[in-house]
Design a protein around this motif. Structure first.
Motif, PDB file in Angstrom:
ATOM      1  N   ASP A  80      25.026 -20.681  14.452  1.00 15.78           N
ATOM      2  CA  ASP A  80      25.250 -21.702  14.302  1.00 15.78           C
ATOM      3  C   ASP A  80      23.936 -22.206  12.718  1.00 15.78           C
ATOM      4  O   ASP A  80      23.886 -23.626  12.844  1.00 15.78           O
ATOM      5  N   SER A  81      22.989 -21.549  12.548  1.00 14.04           N
ATOM      6  CA  SER A  81      21.427 -21.924  11.455  1.00 14.04           C
ATOM      7  C   SER A  81      22.353 -20.748  10.595  1.00 14.04           C
ATOM      8  O   SER A  81      23.044 -20.067   9.958  1.00 14.04           O
ATOM      9  N   LYS A  82      20.869 -20.730   9.517  1.00 16.41           N
ATOM     10  CA  LYS A  82      21.244 -20.261   8.102  1.00 16.41           C
ATOM     11  C   LYS A  82      21.356 -19.034   7.656  1.00 16.41           C
ATOM     12  O   LYS A  82      21.606 -18.357   8.722  1.00 16.41           O
ATOM     13  N   GLY A  83      22.197 -18.852   7.086  1.00 11.72           N
ATOM     14  CA  GLY A  83      22.706 -17.159   7.295  1.00 11.72           C
ATOM     15  C   GLY A  83      23.785 -17.714   5.899  1.00 11.72           C
ATOM     16  O   GLY A  83      24.040 -18.508   5.366  1.00 11.72           O
ATOM     17  N   TYR A  84      23.924 -16.149   5.109  1.00 10.88           N
ATOM     18  CA  TYR A  84      24.196 -16.088   3.581  1.00 10.88           C
ATOM     19  C   TYR A  84      25.873 -15.269   4.103  1.00 10.88           C
ATOM     20  O   TYR A  84      26.132 -13.933   4.894  1.00 10.88           O
ATOM     21  N   VAL A  85      27.369 -15.633   4.263  1.00 12.77           N
ATOM     22  CA  VAL A  85      27.909 -15.253   3.695  1.00 12.77           C
ATOM     23  C   VAL A  85      28.717 -14.683   2.454  1.00 12.77           C
ATOM     24  O   VAL A  85      28.521 -15.206   1.593  1.00 12.77           O
ATOM     25  N   PHE A  86      29.065 -13.205   2.606  1.00 14.80           N
ATOM     26  CA  PHE A  86      30.078 -12.939   1.637  1.00 14.80           C
ATOM     27  C   PHE A  86      31.192 -12.625   1.466  1.00 14.80           C
ATOM     28  O   PHE A  86      31.184 -11.687   2.853  1.00 14.80           O
ATOM     29  N   ILE A  87      32.194 -12.543   1.238  1.00 15.04           N
ATOM     30  CA  ILE A  87      33.567 -12.357   0.876  1.00 15.04           C
ATOM     31  C   ILE A  87      33.811 -11.931  -0.674  1.00 15.04           C
ATOM     32  O   ILE A  87      33.612 -12.803  -1.338  1.00 15.04           O
ATOM     33  N   ASP A  88      34.513 -10.486  -0.282  1.00 13.13           N
ATOM     34  CA  ASP A  88      34.284  -9.874  -1.415  1.00 13.13           C
ATOM     35  C   ASP A  88      35.961  -9.860  -1.591  1.00 13.13           C
ATOM     36  O   ASP A  88      36.315 -10.097  -0.599  1.00 13.13           O
ATOM     37  N   GLU A  89      36.300  -9.840  -2.703  1.00 15.29           N
ATOM     38  CA  GLU A  89      37.650  -9.722  -3.078  1.00 15.29           C
ATOM     39  C   GLU A  89      38.467 -10.842  -2.923  1.00 15.29           C
ATOM     40  O   GLU A  89      39.428 -10.431  -2.019  1.00 15.29           O
ATOM     41  N   ILE A  90      37.914 -12.112  -3.092  1.00 18.65           N
ATOM     42  CA  ILE A  90      38.692 -12.971  -2.822  1.00 18.65           C
ATOM     43  C   ILE A  90      40.026 -13.770  -3.804  1.00 18.65           C
ATOM     44  O   ILE A  90      40.902 -14.325  -2.607  1.00 18.65           O
ATOM     45  N   GLN A  91      40.257 -13.167  -4.298  1.00 19.02           N
ATOM     46  CA  GLN A  91      41.607 -13.431  -5.314  1.00 19.02           C
ATOM     47  C   GLN A  91      42.350 -12.546  -4.115  1.00 19.02           C
ATOM     48  O   GLN A  91      44.037 -13.651  -4.628  1.00 19.02           O
ATOM     49  N   ARG A  92      42.634 -12.085  -2.779  1.00 23.93           N
ATOM     50  CA  ARG A  92      43.417 -11.769  -1.834  1.00 23.93           C
ATOM     51  C   ARG A  92      43.684 -12.686  -1.507  1.00 23.93           C
ATOM     52  O   ARG A  92      45.340 -13.011  -0.593  1.00 23.93           O
ATOM     53  N   LYS A  93      42.360 -13.654  -1.078  1.00 22.37           N
ATOM     54  CA  LYS A  93      43.493 -15.187  -0.865  1.00 22.37           C
ATOM     55  C   LYS A  93      44.281 -15.623  -1.398  1.00 22.37           C
ATOM     56  O   LYS A  93      43.272 -16.428  -2.587  1.00 22.37           O
ATOM     57  N   GLU A  94      45.467 -16.276  -0.487  1.00 20.66           N
ATOM     58  CA  GLU A  94      46.401 -17.135  -1.681  1.00 20.66           C
ATOM     59  C   GLU A  94      45.196 -18.626  -1.246  1.00 20.66           C
ATOM     60  O   GLU A  94      44.872 -19.490  -0.618  1.00 20.66           O
ATOM     61  N   ASN A  95      45.053 -19.780  -2.319  1.00 22.28           N
ATOM     62  CA  ASN A  95      44.363 -20.682  -2.147  1.00 22.28           C
ATOM     63  C   ASN A  95      43.149 -20.583  -2.344  1.00 22.28           C
ATOM     64  O   ASN A  95      42.644 -21.143  -1.543  1.00 22.28           O
ATOM     65  N   ALA A  96      42.550 -19.419  -2.772  1.00 27.52           N
ATOM     66  CA  ALA A  96      41.001 -19.749  -2.336  1.00 27.52           C
ATOM     67  C   ALA A  96      40.257 -20.633  -2.922  1.00 27.52           C
ATOM     68  O   ALA A  96      39.585 -21.075  -1.925  1.00 27.52           O
ATOM     69  N   GLY A  97      40.300 -21.606  -3.619  1.00 30.74           N
ATOM     70  CA  GLY A  97      40.011 -22.273  -4.210  1.00 30.74           C
ATOM     71  C   GLY A  97      39.835 -23.099  -3.278  1.00 30.74           C
ATOM     72  O   GLY A  97      39.202 -24.092  -3.099  1.00 30.74           O
ATOM     73  N   LEU A  98      40.395 -23.893  -3.016  1.00 30.27           N
ATOM     74  CA  LEU A  98      40.995 -24.780  -1.795  1.00 30.27           C
ATOM     75  C   LEU A  98      40.302 -24.488  -0.080  1.00 30.27           C
ATOM     76  O   LEU A  98      39.767 -25.253   0.200  1.00 30.27           O
ATOM     77  N   PHE A  99      40.558 -23.268  -0.166  1.00 25.55           N
ATOM     78  CA  PHE A  99      39.654 -22.135   1.171  1.00 25.55           C
ATOM     79  C   PHE A  99      38.877 -22.390   1.428  1.00 25.55           C
ATOM     80  O   PHE A  99      37.780 -23.497   2.522  1.00 25.55           O
ATOM     81  N   LEU A 100      38.065 -22.143   0.151  1.00 30.24           N
ATOM     82  CA  LEU A 100      36.504 -22.589   0.203  1.00 30.24           C
ATOM     83  C   LEU A 100      36.168 -23.896  -0.327  1.00 30.24           C
ATOM     84  O   LEU A 100      34.771 -24.237   0.394  1.00 30.24           O
ATOM     85  N   LYS A 101      36.749 -24.979  -0.841  1.00 32.51           N
ATOM     86  CA  LYS A 101      36.195 -26.108  -0.651  1.00 32.51           C
ATOM     87  C   LYS A 101      36.800 -27.178   0.212  1.00 32.51           C
ATOM     88  O   LYS A 101      35.725 -27.175   0.833  1.00 32.51           O
ATOM     89  N   GLY A 102      37.328 -26.646   1.491  1.00 32.95           N
ATOM     90  CA  GLY A 102      37.871 -27.179   2.653  1.00 32.95           C
ATOM     91  C   GLY A 102      36.083 -26.497   3.644  1.00 32.95           C
ATOM     92  O   GLY A 102      35.679 -27.157   4.107  1.00 32.95           O
ATOM     93  N   ILE A 103      35.567 -25.577   2.766  1.00 29.68           N
ATOM     94  CA  ILE A 103      34.440 -24.688   4.326  1.00 29.68           C
ATOM     95  C   ILE A 103      32.954 -25.581   3.383  1.00 29.68           C
ATOM     96  O   ILE A 103      32.504 -25.631   3.917  1.00 29.68           O
TER      97      ILE A 103
END
Length: 141
Positions: A80-103
């Motif tokens: 639960d501390s600082k870290g970096y999350v890499f997500i490759d090929e995000i276009q495979r996720k439906e509604n990727a923008g909304l999904f990322l915005k929520g996070i």
């Protein structure tokens, strides 16, 4: 690595200190994954915690069924501390923008760096969801 990719790498690394989501778009085989792996390796070398997920890998798609599923995976790997999350090929996720915005709106201690094949449609969908609050910076290969 050519001059353009070296310059882009420098700009992306400078953006890592900002809370906004970093989005790397470009055509297939243009070096997006390579850039992300270089950055991840440098972060690991400097003692940072990272997680690299690829939506082209069927086993990893299960973490994207919901935001809660992704957050469980991140917390398991990074904590639960600082870290970096890499997500490759995000276009495979439906509604990727909304999904990322929520996070992003959860104000978590994680920096997200995502890539997607450079379809203009993907870029527009992510921008529609995230640009209102300038929550991301897009790097085009």
């Amino acid at each position: 690595m050519n001059l353009i990719k070296r310059e882009l790498l420098k700009e992306i690394k400078e953006h890592l200190n900002k809370p906004e989501i970093t989005v790397i778009t470009g055509p297939r085989q243009s070096g997006k994954t390579t850039l992300m792996k270089i950055i991840e390796n440098e972060l690991i070398s400097s003692g940072e915690k990272t997680l690299f997920l690829n939506l082209d890998i069927e086993e990893e798609m299960k973490y994207f069924k919901s935001q809660a599923d992704l957050l469980k995976k991140i917390e398991l790997e990074i904590g639960d501390s600082k870290g970096y999350v890499f997500i490759d090929e995000i276009q495979r996720k439906e509604n990727a923008g909304l999904f990322l915005k929520g996070i992003y709106d959860m104000n978590l201690p994680y920096k997200f760096i995502v890539s997607g094949s450079g379809s203009i449609e993907l870029k527009e969908k992510i921008q529609e969801s995230l640009l209102e609050e300038k929550e991301f910076l897009n790097f085009q290969l």
